[in-house]
Design a protein around this motif. Structure first.
Motif, short mmCIF file in Angstrom:
data_model
loop_
_atom_site.label_atom_id
_atom_site.label_comp_id
_atom_site.label_asym_id
_atom_site.label_seq_id
_atom_site.Cartn_x
_atom_site.Cartn_y
_atom_site.Cartn_z
N ALA A 187 -9.94 14.33 -21.96
CA ALA A 187 -11.12 14.10 -21.13
C ALA A 187 -12.22 13.49 -21.98
O ALA A 187 -12.34 13.79 -23.17
N PRO A 188 -13.05 12.60 -21.42
CA PRO A 188 -14.18 12.04 -22.17
C PRO A 188 -15.15 13.15 -22.59
O PRO A 188 -15.47 14.03 -21.80
N VAL A 189 -15.59 13.09 -23.85
CA VAL A 189 -16.49 14.11 -24.40
C VAL A 189 -17.75 13.44 -24.93
O VAL A 189 -17.68 12.51 -25.73
N LEU A 190 -18.91 13.93 -24.48
CA LEU A 190 -20.20 13.43 -24.96
C LEU A 190 -20.75 14.40 -26.00
O LEU A 190 -21.04 15.56 -25.68
N GLU A 191 -20.92 13.93 -27.22
CA GLU A 191 -21.48 14.75 -28.29
C GLU A 191 -23.00 14.71 -28.20
O GLU A 191 -23.60 13.64 -28.05
N LEU A 192 -23.63 15.88 -28.27
CA LEU A 192 -25.08 15.97 -28.18
C LEU A 192 -25.70 16.12 -29.56
O LEU A 192 -25.20 16.89 -30.40
N SER A 193 -26.79 15.40 -29.79
CA SER A 193 -27.49 15.48 -31.07
C SER A 193 -28.62 16.51 -30.99
O SER A 193 -28.90 17.07 -29.93
N ALA A 194 -29.25 16.75 -32.12
CA ALA A 194 -30.35 17.72 -32.15
C ALA A 194 -31.49 17.29 -31.25
O ALA A 194 -31.69 16.09 -31.00
N ALA A 195 -32.23 18.26 -30.73
CA ALA A 195 -33.33 17.97 -29.80
C ALA A 195 -34.37 17.08 -30.45
O ALA A 195 -34.70 17.23 -31.63
N SER A 196 -34.88 16.11 -29.67
CA SER A 196 -35.91 15.21 -30.17
C SER A 196 -37.27 15.84 -29.97
O SER A 196 -37.44 16.79 -29.21
N GLY A 197 -38.29 15.28 -30.63
CA GLY A 197 -39.63 15.86 -30.58
C GLY A 197 -40.27 15.80 -29.21
O GLY A 197 -40.95 16.72 -28.78
N ASP A 198 -40.04 14.69 -28.44
CA ASP A 198 -40.70 14.55 -27.15
C ASP A 198 -39.93 15.16 -26.00
O ASP A 198 -40.41 15.23 -24.88
N GLY A 199 -38.67 15.59 -26.28
CA GLY A 199 -37.87 16.24 -25.25
C GLY A 199 -37.32 15.31 -24.19
O GLY A 199 -36.82 15.77 -23.17
N HIS A 200 -37.40 13.99 -24.42
CA HIS A 200 -36.88 13.07 -23.43
C HIS A 200 -35.72 12.23 -23.94
O HIS A 200 -35.00 11.67 -23.17
N GLY A 201 -35.52 12.15 -25.22
CA GLY A 201 -34.39 11.40 -25.73
C GLY A 201 -34.65 9.92 -25.73
O GLY A 201 -35.64 9.42 -25.22
N ALA A 202 -33.69 9.18 -26.32
CA ALA A 202 -33.86 7.74 -26.50
C ALA A 202 -33.82 6.97 -25.19
O ALA A 202 -34.33 5.86 -25.11
N ALA A 203 -33.24 7.56 -24.16
CA ALA A 203 -33.10 6.82 -22.90
C ALA A 203 -34.29 6.95 -21.99
O ALA A 203 -34.31 6.39 -20.90
N ALA A 204 -35.31 7.68 -22.39
CA ALA A 204 -36.46 7.92 -21.52
C ALA A 204 -37.16 6.62 -21.15
O ALA A 204 -37.75 6.50 -20.07
N LYS A 205 -37.12 5.63 -22.03
CA LYS A 205 -37.78 4.37 -21.75
C LYS A 205 -37.07 3.59 -20.64
O LYS A 205 -37.67 2.80 -19.95
N ASP A 206 -35.75 3.81 -20.50
CA ASP A 206 -34.97 3.05 -19.54
C ASP A 206 -34.85 3.76 -18.19
O ASP A 206 -34.88 3.13 -17.15
#
Length: 252
Positions: free
Chosen positions: A177-196
């Motif tokens: 099954a496809p597995v998404l690895e999660l990285s450590a929490a970012s400072g703003d709590g929105h992640g890199a995709a928040a801009k998109d």
């Protein structure tokens, strides 16, 4: 007579070398044939991300016409939005949650449990792959990875079930099954995709046609390396067989 025996032995060695090379190439072929999921940027715990489901066509005589991705129910995602993919129609399925989620101070009692993409035309033809982007969030803070089970349907009605989970300490299953690895929490709590794409319901711009020949990712590199090793082994076997034949011919 000795020369004939030497030639026969040399031929057998050459055949063995070619067989070894073929075996390595066969083993390396499935290395890049799985349905996988990767984030565009980072997939940080507690944040939002855009993830791509990459679907290669494994068949020579059929096209992939449908992809069904089941989202994890142990860590439900309150916001799931598919990005438009030319030539495909996406259908989002929601289900009631046994335990409501609290997102941005609001309680949510249902979440997306499945996304289905269906081809409007030929779909993913042999020798090609397609990416299916999803904006997802909020990602859980108490998990290191998310497992998405997927069903891949071909134009000949064959269904490949990518639903097997990887067990620690064991070899990768045949249909992982496809597995998404999660990285450590970012400072703003929105992640890199928040801009998109964020939780406010905004929709990402239409995707460009991402259908293309198989790319040169890490798994493809592994396949190439194994293929080169196989060719070297085969060439060595052939060379050894020829030299052995010449020595026996000279000795006679």
């Amino acid at each position: 007579m000795k020369a004939i025996n030497g030639s026969l032995k040399a031929s057998r060695l050459a055949v063995a070398g070619v067989a070894a090379a073929s075996a390595v190439l066969v083993l390396s072929a499935p290395a890049f044939a799985h349905v996988t999921v990767q984030p565009e940027g980072a997939a940080a715990k507690g944040g939002y991300a855009v993830v791509d489901f990459k679907v290669p066509n494994e068949r020579d005589n059929a096209s992939t016409t449908k992809l069904e991705v089941s989202l994890p129910t142990d860590h439900p995602l309150a916001s799931v939005m598919p990005q438009p993919v030319p030539g495909w129609t996406a259908v989002v399925t929601k289900s009631k949650l046994d335990k409501p989620l609290t997102v941005h101070g609001k309680q949510i009692d249902e979440a997306v449990t499945k996304v289905t993409w269906t081809a409007n035309g030929k779909g993913i033809e042999p020798g090609y792959f397609q990416k299916f982007p999803l904006s997802v969030g909020q990602l859980p803070e108490d998990a290191d990875q998310l497992v998405f089970k997927a069903l891949q349907t071909y134009s000949n009605n064959e269904v490949v079930r990518w639903i097997e989970t990887q067990q620690k300490g064991q070899q990768e299953p045949d249909n992982p099954a496809p597995v998404l690895e999660l990285s450590a929490a970012s400072g703003d709590g929105h992640g890199a995709a928040a801009k998109d794409a964020s939780a406010d319901g905004s929709t990402a711009p239409a995707a460009k046609d991402t259908t293309a020949q198989a790319d040169t990712g890490g798994s493809d590199t592994t396949a190439r390396v194994l293929g080169i090793v196989g060719i070297v082994v085969g060439a060595a076997g052939v060379a050894y067989g020829v030299l052995a034949g010449r020595r026996r011919t000279s000795a006679s």
